[in-house]
Design a protein around this motif. Structure first.
Motif, PDB file in Angstrom:
ATOM      1  N   LYS A   1      17.138  -7.035 -49.336  1.00 13.95           N
ATOM      2  CA  LYS A   1      18.582  -7.229 -49.452  1.00 13.95           C
ATOM      3  C   LYS A   1      19.263  -5.972 -49.993  1.00 13.95           C
ATOM      4  N   TYR A   2      18.643  -5.345 -50.965  1.00 17.74           N
ATOM      5  CA  TYR A   2      19.214  -4.120 -51.534  1.00 17.74           C
ATOM      6  C   TYR A   2      19.258  -3.006 -50.487  1.00 17.74           C
ATOM      7  N   CYS A   3      18.172  -2.858 -49.733  1.00 18.01           N
ATOM      8  CA  CYS A   3      18.126  -1.802 -48.707  1.00 18.01           C
ATOM      9  C   CYS A   3      19.156  -2.043 -47.604  1.00 18.01           C
ATOM     10  N   SER A   4      19.291  -3.294 -47.174  1.00 17.38           N
ATOM     11  CA  SER A   4      20.277  -3.583 -46.126  1.00 17.38           C
ATOM     12  C   SER A   4      21.706  -3.406 -46.628  1.00 17.38           C
ATOM     13  N   THR A   5      21.932  -3.641 -47.924  1.00 18.30           N
ATOM     14  CA  THR A   5      23.274  -3.490 -48.481  1.00 18.30           C
ATOM     15  C   THR A   5      23.674  -2.028 -48.574  1.00 18.30           C
ATOM     16  N   TYR A   6      22.753  -1.185 -49.040  1.00 16.20           N
ATOM     17  CA  TYR A   6      23.070   0.219 -49.288  1.00 16.20           C
ATOM     18  C   TYR A   6      22.697   1.124 -48.126  1.00 16.20           C
ATOM     19  N   GLN A   7      22.270   0.590 -47.004  1.00 18.45           N
ATOM     20  CA  GLN A   7      21.829   1.432 -45.897  1.00 18.45           C
ATOM     21  C   GLN A   7      22.971   2.288 -45.348  1.00 18.45           C
ATOM     22  N   SER A   8      24.142   1.688 -45.157  1.00 15.47           N
ATOM     23  CA  SER A   8      25.264   2.441 -44.597  1.00 15.47           C
ATOM     24  C   SER A   8      25.892   3.395 -45.601  1.00 15.47           C
ATOM     25  N   HIS A   9      25.531   3.286 -46.868  1.00 11.82           N
ATOM     26  CA  HIS A   9      26.088   4.155 -47.911  1.00 11.82           C
ATOM     27  C   HIS A   9      25.105   5.231 -48.344  1.00 11.82           C
ATOM     28  N   ASP A  10      23.940   5.281 -47.748  1.00  8.85           N
ATOM     29  CA  ASP A  10      22.941   6.281 -48.089  1.00  8.85           C
ATOM     30  C   ASP A  10      23.045   7.438 -47.095  1.00  8.85           C
ATOM     31  N   PRO A  11      23.377   8.662 -47.561  1.00 10.71           N
ATOM     32  CA  PRO A  11      23.531   9.774 -46.600  1.00 10.71           C
ATOM     33  C   PRO A  11      22.238  10.163 -45.912  1.00 10.71           C
ATOM     34  N   PHE A  12      21.067   9.732 -46.427  1.00 12.30           N
ATOM     35  CA  PHE A  12      19.803  10.037 -45.772  1.00 12.30           C
ATOM     36  C   PHE A  12      19.491   9.053 -44.643  1.00 12.30           C
TER      37      PHE A  12
ATOM     38  N   SER B   1       6.028 -12.714 -55.167  1.00 11.38           N
ATOM     39  CA  SER B   1       6.155 -11.495 -54.368  1.00 11.38           C
ATOM     40  C   SER B   1       7.202 -11.659 -53.272  1.00 11.38           C
ATOM     41  N   SER B   2       7.324 -12.884 -52.739  1.00  8.88           N
ATOM     42  CA  SER B   2       8.325 -13.107 -51.692  1.00  8.88           C
ATOM     43  C   SER B   2       9.738 -12.914 -52.236  1.00  8.88           C
ATOM     44  N   VAL B   3       9.967 -13.343 -53.490  1.00  6.55           N
ATOM     45  CA  VAL B   3      11.296 -13.187 -54.089  1.00  6.55           C
ATOM     46  C   VAL B   3      11.617 -11.714 -54.321  1.00  6.55           C
ATOM     47  N   SER B   4      10.649 -10.986 -54.863  1.00  5.51           N
ATOM     48  CA  SER B   4      10.877  -9.564 -55.127  1.00  5.51           C
ATOM     49  C   SER B   4      11.063  -8.781 -53.824  1.00  5.51           C
ATOM     50  N   LEU B   5      10.258  -9.106 -52.817  1.00  5.20           N
ATOM     51  CA  LEU B   5      10.406  -8.415 -51.540  1.00  5.20           C
ATOM     52  C   LEU B   5      11.738  -8.758 -50.877  1.00  5.20           C
ATOM     53  N   GLY B   6      12.164 -10.016 -51.012  1.00  9.30           N
ATOM     54  CA  GLY B   6      13.464 -10.398 -50.468  1.00  9.30           C
ATOM     55  C   GLY B   6      14.603  -9.651 -51.150  1.00  9.30           C
ATOM     56  N   ALA B   7      14.501  -9.481 -52.478  1.00 13.75           N
ATOM     57  CA  ALA B   7      15.535  -8.729 -53.196  1.00 13.75           C
ATOM     58  C   ALA B   7      15.535  -7.263 -52.771  1.00 13.75           C
ATOM     59  N   LEU B   8      14.342  -6.704 -52.540  1.00  8.15           N
ATOM     60  CA  LEU B   8      14.256  -5.308 -52.101  1.00  8.15           C
ATOM     61  C   LEU B   8      14.856  -5.129 -50.704  1.00  8.15           C
TER      62      LEU B   8
END
Length: 641
Positions: free
Chosen positions: A253-264, A244-251
């Motif tokens: 990382k994905y959110c921090s990567t795409y945060q500035s590119h998400d218009p919401f 679960s730690s690996v999956s949560l870490g990937a989630l």
């Protein structure tokens, strides 16, 4: 009991909008709390004191503190509550939105809340319009006048009852106190703005079709139900597991990567077109824009799928592959995507074309795939379908991802694009500008209507566009046929006229129709030449048919003044070149037929010069062009002239 509930809530019990409305009601109830809610007090409106009124500034500040959002987001939430009918304005009634200023608002009575599910009937709306017509003495809004006339025409059989109800309600309203009367009028007006919005506005009560079954109801335990559970459990057991730690870490990382590119999650630059009606964001992020933005180029580095999903990034990657002489890989991948998402009618032809171009032995753009994948692809091509090339496409995709993509990110092509990328500046709009944009906003046209308008526009442009008859086909494939040519010639200003060759690009003969003034009657010239002459068509049209003494025959439909006694059959002799003293007419018409006798085995017929045509086309030979009078029968062509 179920039928009664369905009738009572009018089929809306199973709609997801009800859950949204209940959440909005909970927020409105918190806002009306006397201790922690929005501060309300009597406010003076012109000369009337309105009790329990709140300002838009207080609503926005309370929502911002309660929901932990900024002022713009709080104003959007408040406008949504007003659009759903929970808050109504006391001053500007045409649009239900919250302004962060001293504008006055009131909370709607629960009797008018959408969750009450009162049926919005045309009879009630007709009574409301009749009452406003009485109060305003016939001065209504334009859309209200249209609705009033429509309902009057449709409910003519019971219009007396509607007018009687309107008069009674108007009389009862006059007996109330003025503050109560103003409040009730604002409440009723806001209710009908929600359920009968004026044109150009979007109704917040629009929703989809009714659900036949309750999604929250328990499913009946049938054998199929247990079988699906067993299959799902078996597949879950066979699926590999991760911590679960690996999956949560990937989630994360994905959110921090795409945060500035998400218009919401972050503000789009230069502005949000859905909120400000400014199309600069869409213009800067068009598919084939020349200079992309920095955020767009940054997305290409996230993954290879992001690069291929962007048309501008795909063009940049194609340029890189061409420099490495491996552009056929991307071309094959795009052809497979076109096959996968194209029409079913052209599926077989596209599969065969892809095989001949990329996979066949000696193909012009041969791609390198392993033997096993080639064997699977060739076997599947016997019965082509949309996904027949998936194995080869996946192989090429992984090859580009593991090899070409990494080198592309380090190449000068990508660095140059990244250097030229722009960062648009933020557009700041004032509240008055946003309000003006909202007023002028109109609903979009249907795509069907847009396609019809585009087809009509193209048809008008095609009809109005001038036909350029001076363009020559460089290589033609003439076919022996009988062509009819009608045209004009300006002897003073047009000494030569190029001839469009007969080809597949211009299959029909040219047609030049223009009014011409007939020449004045004159004595007949010397004896006419023979009725047929073997002369080059190019030379004939370059010289013209008037001032030069070559053969010409006028149509019997010409003016009778021209039909002088010039020979048998009423034929008129051409104007001779010897009559230099008399000014020739500016324009005159001609109508003649040409028989082109060209050997059918000639596949390419280049345009030659005038001298070459004189040498290669002997008079009366196989390649000569004959001129025939239009009233001559074709059967007489073989006879003597």
């Amino acid at each position: 009991m179920t039928i009664q509930n369905t009738l009572r809530d009018h089929g809306q019990r199973h709609r997801p909008r009800m859950a949204c409305l209940h959440k909005a009601e909970s927020v409105v109830l918190e806002m009306q709390d006397p201790r922690s809610g929005v501060r309300s007090q009597p406010q003076r409106l012109v000369i009337t004191t309105i009790p329990h009124a709140v300002t838009g500034e207080d609503i926005v500040s309370w929502l911002s503190e309660r929901l932990l959002v900024d002022a713009d987001e709080a104003r959007s939430v408040g406008s949504m509550l007003a659009a759903l009918g929970y808050i109504y304005p006391l001053q500007q009634h045409k649009r239900l939105l919250i302004r962060a200023d001293a504008s006055l608002y009131r909370f709607q009575t629960p009797y008018f809340w959408p969750t009450q599910q009162w049926p919005v009937e045309d009879t009630d709306y007709a009574i409301y319009l009749a009452k406003r017509n009485i109060r305003k003495k016939g001065i209504l809004e334009l859309h209200e006048q249209e609705q009033y006339n429509r309902l009057h025409k449709w409910m003519n059989h019971k219009w007396d009852f509607i007018v009687m109800q309107a008069k009674e309600q108007y009389r009862a309203a006059k007996e109330r106190k003025k503050p109560d009367r103003v409040v009730f009028e604002c409440q009723e007006r806001a209710y009908w703005v929600v359920h009968r919005p004026p044109p150009g506005t979007v109704s917040a009560m629009d929703f989809g079709l009714e659900r036949r079954a309750d999604p929250n109801a328990d499913q009946a335990p049938t054998p199929d139900f247990y079988e699906r559970i067993m299959i799902f459990t078996q597949q879950s057991i066979m699926r590999p597991r991760v911590k679960s730690s690996v999956s949560l870490g990937a989630l994360v990382k994905y959110c921090s990567t795409y945060q500035s590119h998400d218009p919401f999650l972050s503000r789009p630059l230069p502005s949000n077109p859905w909120h400000t009606d400014d199309a600069s964001y869409w213009t800067l992020n068009a598919h084939n824009v020349e200079t992309p933005t920095k955020q767009r180029v940054e997305r290409w580095t996230f993954s290879f799928a992001e690069l291929l999903s962007d048309p501008r990034g795909r063009d940049d990657f194609r340029m890189f592959l061409k420099k490495e002489f491996s552009g056929e890989n991307l071309a094959f991948w795009e052809s497979c995507e076109d096959l996968k998402w194209g029409t079913a009618a052209t599926m077989k032809e596209k599969a065969e074309q892809i095989y001949k171009t990329f996979l066949a032995r000696g193909a012009p753009r041969w791609i390198n795939i392993d033997g096993k994948t080639m064997e699977i692809t060739i076997k599947s091509l016997k019965h082509p379908h949309r996904y027949v090339l998936d194995a080869a496409q996946t192989h090429i995709y992984m090859l580009m991802k593991k090899d070409s993509y990494g080198r592309y990110l380090k190449s000068p092509v990508f660095k140059e694009t990244q250097k030229k990328a722009v960062t648009p500046e933020e557009h700041k709009f004032t509240d008055s500008q946003l309000e003006q944009n909202a007023r002028t906003r109109r609903p979009s046209l249907s795509p069907i209507v847009l396609r019809q308008l585009e087809a009509e526009r193209r048809a008008k442009m095609a009809a109005a566009a001038p036909v350029d008859i001076t363009q020559l086909c460089r290589f033609t494939t003439p076919v022996p046929h009988l062509a009819v040519y009608s045209g004009f010639l300006d002897s003073a200003s047009s000494p030569s006229l190029p001839v469009p060759a007969l080809s597949a690009g211009c299959p029909s003969p040219i047609s030049l129709a223009l009014d011409g003034s007939p020449p004045a009657p004159a004595p007949p010239p010397p004896a006419p030449p023979r009725s047929r002459v073997g002369v080059s068509l190019r030379r004939l049209l370059r010289r013209g048919c008037g001032p030069i003494g070559v053969f010409a025959s006028l149509s019997p439909k010409c003016n009778n003044a021209l039909a002088t006694a010039g020979g048998a059959g009423g034929r008129v002799q051409p104007i001779s070149g010897e009559r230099q003293g008399q000014a020739p007419p500016k324009r005159f018409g001609n109508f003649f037929q040409m028989k082109v006798d060209i050997p059918p085995e000639c596949r390419i017929y280049p345009i030659e010069s005038e001298d070459e045509e004189e040498e290669r086309a002997p008079p009366g030979g196989a390649g000569a062009k004959e001129i025939i009078c239009p009233w001559e029968s074709l059967s007489s062509q073989t006879g003597t002239s």
